[in-house]
Design a protein around this motif. Structure first.
Motif, PDB file in Angstrom:
ATOM      1  N   CYS A 364      63.552  35.504  61.906  1.00  0.00           N
ATOM      2  CA  CYS A 364      63.357  36.641  62.805  1.00  0.00           C
ATOM      3  C   CYS A 364      63.530  37.999  62.113  1.00  0.00           C
ATOM      4  CB  CYS A 364      64.334  36.562  63.981  1.00  0.00           C
ATOM      5  SG  CYS A 364      64.119  35.120  65.029  1.00  0.00           S
ATOM      6  N   THR A 365      64.185  38.030  60.974  1.00  0.00           N
ATOM      7  CA  THR A 365      64.534  39.291  60.323  1.00  0.00           C
ATOM      8  C   THR A 365      63.335  40.099  59.835  1.00  0.00           C
ATOM      9  OG1 THR A 365      66.730  38.483  59.719  1.00  0.00           O
ATOM     10  CG2 THR A 365      65.867  40.311  58.419  1.00  0.00           C
ATOM     11  N   PRO A 366      62.292  39.498  59.248  1.00  0.00           N
ATOM     12  CA  PRO A 366      61.208  40.300  58.665  1.00  0.00           C
ATOM     13  C   PRO A 366      60.481  41.232  59.636  1.00  0.00           C
ATOM     14  CG  PRO A 366      61.127  38.065  57.802  1.00  0.00           C
ATOM     15  CD  PRO A 366      62.138  38.059  58.905  1.00  0.00           C
ATOM     16  N   THR A 367      60.445  40.906  60.944  1.00  0.00           N
ATOM     17  CA  THR A 367      59.700  41.748  61.883  1.00  0.00           C
ATOM     18  C   THR A 367      60.594  42.762  62.600  1.00  0.00           C
ATOM     19  OG1 THR A 367      59.825  39.843  63.408  1.00  0.00           O
ATOM     20  CG2 THR A 367      57.735  40.237  62.298  1.00  0.00           C
ATOM     21  N   ASN A 368      61.832  42.893  62.172  1.00  0.00           N
ATOM     22  CA  ASN A 368      62.689  43.943  62.724  1.00  0.00           C
ATOM     23  C   ASN A 368      62.125  45.307  62.324  1.00  0.00           C
ATOM     24  OD1 ASN A 368      65.411  44.210  64.146  1.00  0.00           O
ATOM     25  ND2 ASN A 368      65.647  45.667  62.451  1.00  0.00           N
ATOM     26  N   PRO A 369      62.220  46.324  63.185  1.00  0.00           N
ATOM     27  CA  PRO A 369      61.605  47.615  62.866  1.00  0.00           C
ATOM     28  C   PRO A 369      62.263  48.354  61.693  1.00  0.00           C
ATOM     29  CG  PRO A 369      62.895  47.770  64.881  1.00  0.00           C
ATOM     30  CD  PRO A 369      62.788  46.311  64.549  1.00  0.00           C
ATOM     31  N   LYS A 370      63.472  47.984  61.372  1.00  0.00           N
ATOM     32  CA  LYS A 370      64.183  48.600  60.250  1.00  0.00           C
ATOM     33  C   LYS A 370      64.785  47.481  59.419  1.00  0.00           C
ATOM     34  CE  LYS A 370      68.024  51.819  59.330  1.00  0.00           C
ATOM     35  NZ  LYS A 370      69.038  52.695  59.985  1.00  0.00           N
ATOM     36  N   GLN A 371      64.391  47.382  58.166  1.00  0.00           N
ATOM     37  CA  GLN A 371      64.872  46.285  57.342  1.00  0.00           C
ATOM     38  C   GLN A 371      66.318  46.524  56.890  1.00  0.00           C
ATOM     39  OE1 GLN A 371      63.507  43.112  56.608  1.00  0.00           O
ATOM     40  NE2 GLN A 371      62.499  43.917  58.445  1.00  0.00           N
ATOM     41  N   PRO A 372      67.199  45.556  57.175  1.00  0.00           N
ATOM     42  CA  PRO A 372      68.613  45.736  56.861  1.00  0.00           C
ATOM     43  C   PRO A 372      68.978  45.166  55.495  1.00  0.00           C
ATOM     44  CG  PRO A 372      68.354  43.739  58.111  1.00  0.00           C
ATOM     45  CD  PRO A 372      66.959  44.299  57.904  1.00  0.00           C
ATOM     46  N   SER A 373      70.085  45.615  54.968  1.00  0.00           N
ATOM     47  CA  SER A 373      70.715  44.947  53.830  1.00  0.00           C
ATOM     48  C   SER A 373      71.773  43.998  54.387  1.00  0.00           C
ATOM     49  CB  SER A 373      71.385  45.979  52.913  1.00  0.00           C
ATOM     50  OG  SER A 373      72.464  46.621  53.595  1.00  0.00           O
ATOM     51  N   LYS A 374      72.279  43.157  53.554  1.00  0.00           N
ATOM     52  CA  LYS A 374      73.351  42.258  53.981  1.00  0.00           C
ATOM     53  C   LYS A 374      74.554  43.070  54.446  1.00  0.00           C
ATOM     54  CE  LYS A 374      76.383  38.631  52.125  1.00  0.00           C
ATOM     55  NZ  LYS A 374      76.653  37.784  50.938  1.00  0.00           N
ATOM     56  N   GLU A 375      74.831  44.167  53.763  1.00  0.00           N
ATOM     57  CA  GLU A 375      75.961  45.027  54.131  1.00  0.00           C
ATOM     58  C   GLU A 375      75.744  45.655  55.515  1.00  0.00           C
ATOM     59  OE1 GLU A 375      74.437  45.015  51.133  1.00  0.00           O
ATOM     60  OE2 GLU A 375      76.103  43.859  50.229  1.00  0.00           O
ATOM     61  N   ASP A 376      74.491  46.004  55.819  1.00  0.00           N
ATOM     62  CA  ASP A 376      74.186  46.534  57.156  1.00  0.00           C
ATOM     63  C   ASP A 376      74.532  45.513  58.230  1.00  0.00           C
ATOM     64  OD1 ASP A 376      73.112  48.998  56.295  1.00  0.00           O
ATOM     65  OD2 ASP A 376      71.124  48.114  56.004  1.00  0.00           O
ATOM     66  N   LEU A 377      74.176  44.261  57.987  1.00  0.00           N
ATOM     67  CA  LEU A 377      74.436  43.214  58.979  1.00  0.00           C
ATOM     68  C   LEU A 377      75.927  42.972  59.153  1.00  0.00           C
ATOM     69  CD1 LEU A 377      71.594  40.649  58.140  1.00  0.00           C
ATOM     70  CD2 LEU A 377      71.599  42.516  59.803  1.00  0.00           C
ATOM     71  N   ILE A 378      76.673  43.046  58.070  1.00  0.00           N
ATOM     72  CA  ILE A 378      78.132  42.913  58.162  1.00  0.00           C
ATOM     73  C   ILE A 378      78.701  44.035  59.020  1.00  0.00           C
ATOM     74  CG2 ILE A 378      80.291  43.094  56.856  1.00  0.00           C
ATOM     75  CD1 ILE A 378      78.911  41.552  54.595  1.00  0.00           C
ATOM     76  N   ARG A 379      78.192  45.261  58.814  1.00  0.00           N
ATOM     77  CA  ARG A 379      78.688  46.405  59.597  1.00  0.00           C
ATOM     78  C   ARG A 379      78.351  46.247  61.081  1.00  0.00           C
ATOM     79  NH1 ARG A 379      77.649  49.316  54.737  1.00  0.00           N
ATOM     80  NH2 ARG A 379      75.447  49.594  55.240  1.00  0.00           N
TER      81      ARG A 379
END
Length: 385
Positions: A364-379
């Motif tokens: 599901c991650t690739p079609t998110n409007p803003k691509q996150p880093s792993k650190e973004d997801l942790i936050r």
């Protein structure tokens, strides 16, 4: 403003029948042998027997697999696949919640894959999906979520597993517990929102997502308070199907990626997991701390106008839509944060790195409007706690 490439394809493989007593359409199905995948609730409430009886009136014999469990894992799929392969069927029926439909999809997918490996020509049976909850939209999607041996939720996405016929008979959901109404209803909302801001969104999917969101805001709280309200049942079930039509064409986003990893780790219901991530994910996707001119912010603001909320500027519209989502969650009794579920902070923090890594790799991650880093997801996880 960010430029998002608009795709030029919309696919809907499923023929949809809806409204009360539409289950009786099974009497008109053509075939000779059916394989029915059902959960225990449908068996207990008598809907499984109705399905068998209606198919019998159509001259179709049935073999039943009722070993469905919540969050179906590879063992359940293997058990069902063994019985399916022994049955030589031309009709596949899934009746029950998202887990029952996902199980049927998993069985169908692996029957096809294993048959292909062995050089066999696999003909797809007529696949009929009958949902007993209003949440997953699985009755019209080419998505299935299966739990691996390691406890991780894995998304299977393939047009082959999309049902041919969806039957929306809201009498099948009139016994759903209040908490399930909430969990599945919020899942509908998240499906629609993520489809709307997906990088693969189109005019066609936007129309479906907008209508699904409007129906949820107008009817979900009513259904939460009174499951016997037939009009609200119909409207929420229709919203679920519309959201499914939208996201099977657009994909989803990190709200689902994060929920898959979190729910699989702590065994929290999928819809509840989605609900707990929603506010923080929308905040991440928007750029309200900047120019408020980004793609997701603009789309959230458009949803405010759909709900007739003040939206004189993109910022005002996006903020008001997010506040409306928060108010709906509160009205439905959803917890304010993950801590309220009784999950200890040390246990949660220990799982953060692996959950974030799993979410990064989620389909599901690739079609998110803003691509996150792993650190973004942790936050985001930390903000949700």
């Amino acid at each position: 403003m960010e430029v998002i490439t608009i795709k030029d394809k919309f696919i809907l493989k499923s023929k949809v029948h809806f409204n009360n007593q539409s289950l009786q359409l099974l009497k008109e199905v053509s075939g000779s042998r059916a394989f029915i995948v059902a959960d225990s609730i449908m068996e207990t409430l008598g809907y499984l027997q109705k399905t068998v009886d209606y198919l019998s009136e159509a001259g179709i014999s049935s073999k039943v697999f009722s070993g469905v469990r919540p969050d179906p894992d590879v063992k359940v799929i293997a058990d069902g696949l063994k019985l399916y392969n022994e049955s030589d069927v031309d009709v596949l029926v899934a009746i029950g919640g998202g887990s029952a439909i996902d199980t049927a999809k998993g069985i169908l997918y692996f029957a096809w894959k294993f048959g292909s490996i062995e050089g066999m020509e696999i003909k797809k049976p007529l696949f009929i999906a009958i949902p007993s909850t209003s949440g997953t939209g699985s009755e019209v999607t080419d998505f299935s979520v299966i739990t691996s041996d390691e406890g991780e939720k894995v998304c299977i996405v393939d047009e082959f597993i999309a049902p041919d016929i969806a039957i929306l008979d809201s009498t099948c959901i009139q016994h759903v517990p209040q908490r399930v109404v909430v969990d599945t209803g919020i899942d509908v909302l998240v499906h629609a929102i993520e489809a709307y801001v997906s990088t693969n969104a189109t005019d066609f999917t936007d129309a479906l997502a907008e209508k699904a969101i409007k129906l949820i805001f107008e009817n979900l709280e009513t259904l939460y308070k009174d499951i016997n309200n037939a009009n609200a049942r119909d409207r929420v079930q229709n919203a679920s199907c519309m959201a499914g039509m939208a996201f099977t064409n657009t994909g989803l986003g990190i709200n689902h990626s994060l929920a898959h990893a979190f729910g699989g780790t702590f065994h929290i219901a999928h819809g509840r997991s989605n609900a707990l991530m929603l506010d923080a994910v929308m905040e991440f996707n928007s750029d309200l701390d900047g120019s408020a001119s980004g793609y997701a912010t603009e789309k959230y603001a458009k949803l405010a106008t759909v709900l007739q909320l003040p939206a004189r500027t993109r910022r005002e519209g996006a903020v008001n839509f997010m506040l409306a989502v928060s108010r709906l969650k509160k009205a439905l009794g959803i917890e304010d944060n993950i801590r309220a579920l009784g999950i200890e902070q040390a246990e949660f923090e220990k799982a953060l790195d692996q959950m974030a890594q799993t979410a990064m790799l989620d389909r599901c991650t690739p079609t998110n409007p803003k691509q996150p880093s792993k650190e973004d997801l942790i936050r985001i996880y930390q903000k949700c706690y």
